[in-house]
Design an enzyme around this catalytic site. Structure first.
Site, short mmCIF file in Angstrom:
data_model
loop_
_atom_site.label_atom_id
_atom_site.label_comp_id
_atom_site.label_asym_id
_atom_site.label_seq_id
_atom_site.Cartn_x
_atom_site.Cartn_y
_atom_site.Cartn_z
N ASN A 210 0.87 -1.34 0.06
CA ASN A 210 0.07 0.05 0.00
C ASN A 210 0.95 1.18 -0.03
OD1 ASN A 210 0.31 0.77 2.87
ND2 ASN A 210 -0.26 -1.29 3.20
N ASP A 278 -4.14 -5.95 4.77
CA ASP A 278 -5.00 -6.91 5.37
C ASP A 278 -5.07 -8.49 4.81
OD1 ASP A 278 -6.29 -5.41 7.36
OD2 ASP A 278 -6.85 -4.17 5.89
N LYS A 288 9.90 -16.74 -10.34
CA LYS A 288 9.28 -15.75 -11.02
C LYS A 288 8.04 -16.05 -12.08
CE LYS A 288 9.97 -11.36 -13.85
NZ LYS A 288 10.69 -10.93 -15.18
N LYS A 336 -13.10 -0.31 16.20
CA LYS A 336 -11.80 -0.80 16.18
C LYS A 336 -10.90 -0.51 17.64
CE LYS A 336 -10.70 -0.04 11.14
NZ LYS A 336 -10.11 0.78 10.39
N LYS A 340 -9.93 -4.23 19.47
CA LYS A 340 -8.38 -4.27 19.45
C LYS A 340 -8.09 -3.93 20.80
CE LYS A 340 -7.98 -3.47 14.67
NZ LYS A 340 -7.00 -3.99 13.61
O1 PMT Z 1 3.41 5.84 6.57
P1 PMT Z 1 2.53 7.53 6.12
O2 PMT Z 1 2.85 7.54 4.76
O3 PMT Z 1 3.13 8.26 7.09
O4 PMT Z 1 0.99 7.25 6.25
C1 PMT Z 1 0.47 6.92 7.68
C2 PMT Z 1 -0.65 6.32 7.57
C3 PMT Z 1 -1.89 6.83 6.75
C4 PMT Z 1 -0.42 4.90 7.07
C5 PMT Z 1 -1.06 5.98 9.30
O5 PMT Z 1 -1.42 7.51 9.82
C6 PMT Z 1 -2.23 5.11 9.43
O6 PMT Z 1 -3.45 5.35 9.52
N1 PMT Z 1 -1.84 3.85 9.80
C7 PMT Z 1 -2.75 2.83 10.25
C8 PMT Z 1 -3.08 2.11 8.79
C9 PMT Z 1 -3.92 0.94 8.96
O7 PMT Z 1 -3.67 -0.32 8.60
O8 PMT Z 1 -5.43 1.25 9.48
P2 PMT Z 1 -6.40 0.21 9.57
O9 PMT Z 1 -7.77 0.86 10.15
O10 PMT Z 1 -6.69 -0.74 8.42
O11 PMT Z 1 -6.06 -0.69 11.00
C10 PMT Z 1 -6.33 -0.38 12.24
C11 PMT Z 1 -5.21 -0.45 13.23
O12 PMT Z 1 -4.91 -2.04 13.36
C12 PMT Z 1 -3.92 0.04 12.84
O13 PMT Z 1 -3.36 0.46 14.02
C13 PMT Z 1 -3.17 -1.15 12.10
O14 PMT Z 1 -1.88 -1.07 12.32
C14 PMT Z 1 -3.64 -2.34 12.86
N2 PMT Z 1 -3.71 -3.35 12.12
C15 PMT Z 1 -4.36 -3.75 10.87
C16 PMT Z 1 -4.50 -4.59 10.07
C17 PMT Z 1 -3.88 -5.88 10.60
N3 PMT Z 1 -3.81 -7.08 9.89
N4 PMT Z 1 -3.36 -5.91 11.95
C18 PMT Z 1 -3.17 -4.69 12.54
O15 PMT Z 1 -2.87 -4.83 14.08
#
Ligand code: PMT
Length: 401
Positions: A210, A278, A288, A336, A340
């Site tokens: 991403n 995700d 490859k 969330k 979490k």
């Molecule tokens: O890196 P930059 O370019 O500075 O951008 C910053 C950002 C936009 C990436 C950052 O500010 C941000 O939003 N990070 C979280 C991105 C994310 O995965 O959000 P989510 O809403 O999908 O997940 C919620 C939380 O669960 C997050 O803290 C994530 O780290 C965590 N997560 C998500 C998926 C997963 N499989 N396991 C997790 O622990």
């Protein structure tokens, strides 16, 4: 209260005219100040101006005629200082310090000052600042644990517009003063922070990922360590930062999970700024994949790292997550937070181009366990990071009275 000794190094840039105000701020706030100037700096502001403010001699030349202490002057000055601030720091002086050149009093004393807390405040023409050689030199200093107080963007004395303008002296003072005062507050507190994307391989050369750049997570790690916290940063980052904190580079979500599971118990505050993929390809090809036959990718879900870690969380720990949403959905973020088992979640809108992914700016809503909500307007990620980390520390202190 201990009065801190601050040694201010002034180099030859137009922004030198702002430094009398910086000296006044330190003195007004009970710091002891000494000043070293380069010859070039004295072309911009005279030593007399500074001597009138600090009421003591300003040091310029390494070997002062008739002085028998002159040869060891730089050692004495370094021994005296608790903190060294170089402002403005020109590209030339930054280069000399990065490469160990000591050809004036200031650069010579920097050769002796390797165990000191040093703040460098670059100020120069935008093209000079963005020149890869200057950026590399700044990076060298970062890796040697210097604190870099990044310049502001704007119109410069030379007419260029862009980064390179000395950070406002009030902001420089606030950051350094906050650092000094925070040391007790942050001392001994251990942060584990994630940043950037994860990458999930399709074959040995291709992956899905991403747009996360890591800037948000790195800003958090920078601030937490600037304030004296002990920091471990984990992520798929383009370069090893190794500034004031340890960095472990990973690729896949599963590697991030394993590392965190192994380490999280040893840390007080976890901040998950990483954009964890995700989904990952169900099967990874060993070679490859050849084109021409089409490709249908079967994906499966990655584990939810925060959910897994919440099973290991103890009552003393603080867990902070982010919510990347394409609308300002407080409800989704709150869901969330609960699922979490977080103490705080940082909601940001990843649809906007001017904030979020790969921007230097963000605009966030902090949502807390007790339903309190704090809206933070658009500002630099470094500033947002300081608010998030300060809040996390507040929660940590309330849990650990
Ligand atoms: O890196 P930059 O370019 O500075 O951008 C910053 C950002 C936009 C990436 C950052 O500010 C941000 O939003 N990070 C979280 C991105 C994310 O995965 O959000 P989510 O809403 O999908 O997940 C919620 C939380 O669960 C997050 O803290 C994530 O780290 C965590 N997560 C998500 C998926 C997963 N499989 N396991 C997790 O622990």
């Amino acid at each position: 209260m201990k009065k801190h000794n601050v040694l201010i190094g002034i180099t030859g840039g137009i922004a030198a005219y702002k430094i009398p105000n910086l000296c006044r701020l330190f003195i007004k706030n009970s710091y002891n100040v000494k000043i070293v100037m380069t010859e070039n700096a004295t072309n911009f502001v005279s030593t007399l101006t500074f001597e009138a403010i600090i009421r003591s001699k300003v040091y310029v030349n390494e070997f002062i005629e008739g002085s028998n202490e002159s040869a060891i002057e730089h050692i004495n000055l370094v021994d005296w200082a608790d903190i060294i601030v170089i402002a403005p720091a020109t590209a030339n002086t930054i280069a000399k310090i990065a490469h160990g050149i000591g050809d004036n009093l200031l650069t010579s004393l920097m050769l002796v000052a390797s165990n000191k807390t040093i703040f460098i405040c670059p100020a120069m023409n935008t093209r000079m600042y963005l020149n890869p050689v200057t950026q590399q030199n700044i990076e060298i200093l970062r890796k040697r644990s210097f604190f870099i107080i990044e310049p502001d963007e704007g119109e410069l004395a030379c007419g260029d517009v862009g980064p390179g303008r000395l950070k406002e002296v009030n902001d420089i003072f606030d950051l350094i003063n906050k650092h000094v005062n925070a040391l007790d507050n942050f001392k001994g507190i251990k942060f584990i922070i994630t940043a950037g994307p994860t990458i999930e391989y399709i074959d040995p050369v291709r992956f899905i990922s991403n747009r996360s750049s890591g800037k948000m997570g790195i800003a958090l790690a920078d601030y937490a360590s600037l304030m004296g916290g002990e920091v471990l940063l984990i992520g798929h980052l383009l370069q090893s930062h190794g500034k004031l904190f340890n960095t472990i580079i990973i690729d896949k979500a599963i590697e991030m999970l394993e590392l965190l599971k192994e380490n999280v118990k040893k840390y007080d505050i976890l901040i998950m700024a990483a954009a964890v993929a995700d989904f990952k390809p169900k099967n990874v090809a060993n070679e490859k994949i050849k084109k021409g036959e089409g490709l249908i990718l079967e994906l499966e879900e990655n584990p939810d790292i925060l959910k897994e870690l919440s099973k290991l969380k103890n009552d003393r720990q603080v867990f902070v997550g982010f919510a990347a949403e394409t609308s300002n959905s407080i409800e989704n973020a709150r869901k969330k937070l609960i699922e979490k088992n977080l103490d705080m979640i940082v909601l940001n809108n990843v649809l906007r181009q001017d904030i979020g992914f790969d921007s230097d700016y963000n605009e966030v809503t902090l949502i807390f366990k007790n339903n309190e909500i704090l809206q933070i307007p658009k500002m630099k990620k470094s500033e947002i990071a300081s608010i998030i980390v300060d809040k996390a520390i507040e929660i940590y202190k309330s849990k650990n009275v």
